[in-house]
Design an enzyme around this catalytic site. Structure first.
Site, short mmCIF file in Angstrom:
data_model
loop_
_atom_site.label_atom_id
_atom_site.label_comp_id
_atom_site.label_asym_id
_atom_site.label_seq_id
_atom_site.Cartn_x
_atom_site.Cartn_y
_atom_site.Cartn_z
N GLU A 199 36.80 -12.81 42.39
CA GLU A 199 37.69 -13.11 43.51
C GLU A 199 38.84 -12.10 43.67
O GLU A 199 39.98 -12.38 43.29
CB GLU A 199 38.25 -14.51 43.39
CG GLU A 199 37.18 -15.58 43.46
CD GLU A 199 37.75 -16.99 43.50
OE1 GLU A 199 38.84 -17.20 42.96
OE2 GLU A 199 37.09 -17.87 44.08
N GLU A 216 30.02 -20.09 43.75
CA GLU A 216 30.79 -21.18 43.14
C GLU A 216 31.03 -22.28 44.15
O GLU A 216 31.37 -22.02 45.31
CB GLU A 216 32.19 -20.70 42.72
CG GLU A 216 32.28 -19.91 41.47
CD GLU A 216 33.74 -19.57 41.16
OE1 GLU A 216 34.64 -20.36 41.50
OE2 GLU A 216 33.96 -18.49 40.59
#
Ligand code: GLA
Length: 667
Positions: A150, A305
């Site tokens: 991320e 995710e």
């Protein structure tokens, strides 16, 4: 048909075996087999274990874990651990710790303790990525590479400043150009040397909008360079058959240009955690999934995710109801994901995320959540044939990082102008109309879309304006919403009347913006009213479809329609309520011939279609999701076999239980 990573759909999650010991690993093996897990993301934050001292690697433990996973039939999404530098790194390179806009240098003790622009960090990150690739490129468990985690941090330190200056020289060429682009003649901000320029740190009063915009562009480029450096370090050892990607952040984060990342990754991977229950979660899932598909240019992509249940955020933790796990996952699958991974496999009992849900909860496998995980694994096996199929859309919503960054600066005419919220609302309105939408960049070739929405496209480059003009001229329908096309790529106003870049296409000329106070309304000629925004607008070729009905704007156009070339340009100068906005879209959709995937579905029931070859025949799979807590019968869906149950749809229409789902292979 093959999926992204081989036959069938990927299923699994982040796996952090270093938090556990042998008996737990043995249980993990058994539980993963039982649940049908076939992919585990390993090593995301393991830098301190992999390189306990600078340049000294410790791979034995990871060898053992990968061998064990392989023996158990689980393939590995191997991550580079660069989102969590070890404590020795911080001590050795204090200058590589991030600095916030107000000058605070952050300390160790969390993750993301680095400045992406710090040379020491970049060298260390590329080195560990290369070392991992050298060791594991040939490992039989390896399915894909997961670079970093991320990309979302920003830093305002001196090293960022140095890199920013290099970037500015390349972009502007000369200081004169930079001064002119940023309009530094105002407030006496003229720069006399490159060294005088810093990142836009905390200031007394409004910052320079050109400066802010360029820093965000620079930072995105810097993050992308950090990604491609690691990718290239991996590629030196790992062949092209093992894809390299990263997990992109949730839709609300806006630190990187996702189109640029979409071009550099081998496929798009996203993380997604809906933050509201019920129908809202369905809409949010569709929003994230449509973006993921779009950034990759329409190819399949992967949900890297999601949560099985509670997600801890600063404000609250949102629990998933029974059935949400399957329905949310199918929301992603229906829009092109070739699998579903979770954060994480086993819920931590210590550490910063001990309250984040997992596939094996604290209470163990004998739990509602784990049973739903096992059932999901079985469902994905039944859906294996959809892997590799794609999703097509006839409508698109424009999304541009520059437009977001530009609007997200201080000194705008209204605090209620919110890029992300406006884009989400446009997408949601299409979702509620049952229409599958892509996201597109204004400079893309848009000719394959019948309808393009431009919500809050505040900044529009010359190339973007030309592209939208070509699109409408060529027969497209463009619906532009207020405060679009008003500034250019430098963040300078296009003078001569609003919306400068689109006046001709829309056949209008705006003289004056009239932002509305919070809660204030502008009466409209159909009896409804607008909020947030109004404008003093004249038509110049367009037809007024709605007019303002009170005050000094009474009689002025509020909604216009302009025939331009072979297409149509609509302009909406205020914010309509949900019902009128939906009615406007319904009208525009009908005019340009875009139909719902399945017309006539009740609100809260979603249908989306994947297509691809099956046994040599073009096949459609219709994903139908009931986000309501009541049962529904859908007379509009009368054919197909539900892959989840094996049952054929009855002639009087598909029935779905509250929260129920079906995936129909169409005849
Ligand atoms: C992100 C991160 C994970 C974890 C989850 C928790 O998606 O990538 O490491 O922190 O959030 O929601």
């Amino acid at each position: 048909m093959g999926g992204l990573l081989g036959p069938g759909l990927a299923f699994g999650g982040d796996y952090n075996p270093e938090q556990w010991d042998e008996p737990v690993w043995r249980e993990d093996d058994a539980l993963m087999r039982q649940a049908g897990v076939n992919l585990a993301t390993v090593g995301v934050f393991s830098w301190a274990l992999l390189e306990p001292e600078e340049g000294h690697y410790s791979f034995d433990w990871l060898d053992a874990q990968l061998d064990r996973l392989h023996a158990n039939g689980v393939r590995v999404d191997l991550a580079t651990p660069t989102a969590s530098p070890p404590p020795w790194f911080t001590l050795a390179h204090p200058e590589a710790m991030p600095v916030t806009a107000d000058g605070t240098r952050l300390t160790h003790g969390s993750r993301d303790t680095y400045c992406l622009a710090a040379p020491a960090y970049r060298r260390a990150a590329a080195r560990i990525a290369g070392a991992l690739a050298e060791r594991y490129a040939g490992h039989p468990a390896l399915a894909m590479w997961h670079v970093h985690n991320e990309y979302a941090t920003v830093c305002y330190c001196e090293q960022s400043a140095a890199a920013f200056r290099v970037w500015l020289r390349a972009r502007h060429g000369s200081l004169d150009e930079l001064n002119s682009a940023w309009g530094t003649a105002f407030w006496g901000q003229r720069y006399g040397s490159w060294e005088q320029i810093t990142p836009p740190r905390a200031t007394q009063w409004h910052q320079n909008p050109g400066h802010l915009l360029d820093f965000r562009r620079f930072w995105s480029d810097e993050a992308l360079a950090a990604y491609t450096e690691q990718r290239d370090a991996i590629r030196r050892h790992s062949g092209p058959r093992t894809p390299v990607t990263t997990n992109l952040m949730l839709p609300g984060y806006q630190v990187i240009d996702l189109w640029a990342f979409g071009r550099e990754v081998d496929f798009v991977g996203i993380d997604h955690y809906p933050d509201a229950p019920g129908v809202d979660a369905g809409a949010d899932t569709a929003f994230g999934a449509d973006r993921a598909r779009s950034f990759g240019g329409g190819k399949p992509w992967l949900l890297i995710e999601q949560g099985t249940n509670t997600v801890h955020t600063a404000e609250r933790t949102l629990a998933k109801e029974p059935g949400d796990l399957l329905r949310h996952t199918l929301g992603h699958l229906g829009r092109g994901s070739d699998g579903a991974l979770f954060f994480q496999w086993r819920q931590s009992k210590a550490g910063a995320e001990l309250w984040h849900s997992a596939m094996v909860p604290h209470a163990g496998p004998d739990t509602r959540i784990h049973r739903e995980v096992v059932a999901l694994g079985a469902a994905l096996e039944r859906l294996a044939e959809v892997a590799g199929s794609t999703v097509a859309a006839e409508a698109a919503v424009l999304w541009d990082a520059d437009a977001w960054w530009a609007l997200d600066t201080n000194g705008m005419p209204s605090a209620d102008l919110d890029y992300h919220a406006t884009v989400r609302r446009a997408h949601r309105a299409l979702w509620e109309a049952g229409v599958t939408a892509d996201f597109a960049h204004p400079e893309h070739d848009l000719s394959r879309y019948r309808l393009v929405l431009a919500p809050s496209l505040y900044l529009l480059s010359d190339a973007g304006a030309a592209s939208l003009r070509r699109y409408v001229e060529g027969g497209g329908t463009l619906l532009v919403q207020y405060f679009s096309g008003v500034v250019d790529a430098r963040h300078q106003v296009r003078t001569g009347g609003y919306p400068g870049a689109l006046r001709e296409v829309l056949g209008i000329r705006g003289e004056e913006f009239r932002p509305l106070a919070t809660g204030a309304t502008a009466a409209l000629s159909d009896g409804s009213s607008g909020t947030v925004w109004s404008e003093d607008l004249r038509t110049e070729g367009a037809r007024a479809v709605l007019r303002y009905a009170s005050g000094s704007l009474a009689g002025r156009p509020a909604l216009t329609r302009h025939a331009f070339g072979a297409g149509t340009g609509w302009y909406l100068s205020t914010r309509l309520d949900d019902e009128r906005y939906a009615a406007l879209l319904a009208r525009v959709l009908e005019e340009c011939g875009v139909a719902a995937e399945v017309p006539g579905l009740p609100p809260g029931v979603e249908a989306v279609r994947r297509r691809g070859p099956l046994d040599g025949r073009d096949t459609g799979w219709l994903f139908v999701l009931n986000h309501l807590d009541t049962p529904v019968q859908l007379p509009g869906i009368t054919a197909g076999r539900d892959l989840l149950t094996g049952a054929d749809v009855p002639g009087d229409g598909l029935r779905l239980a509250p929260g129920g789902v079906a995936v129909l292979r169409e005849p």
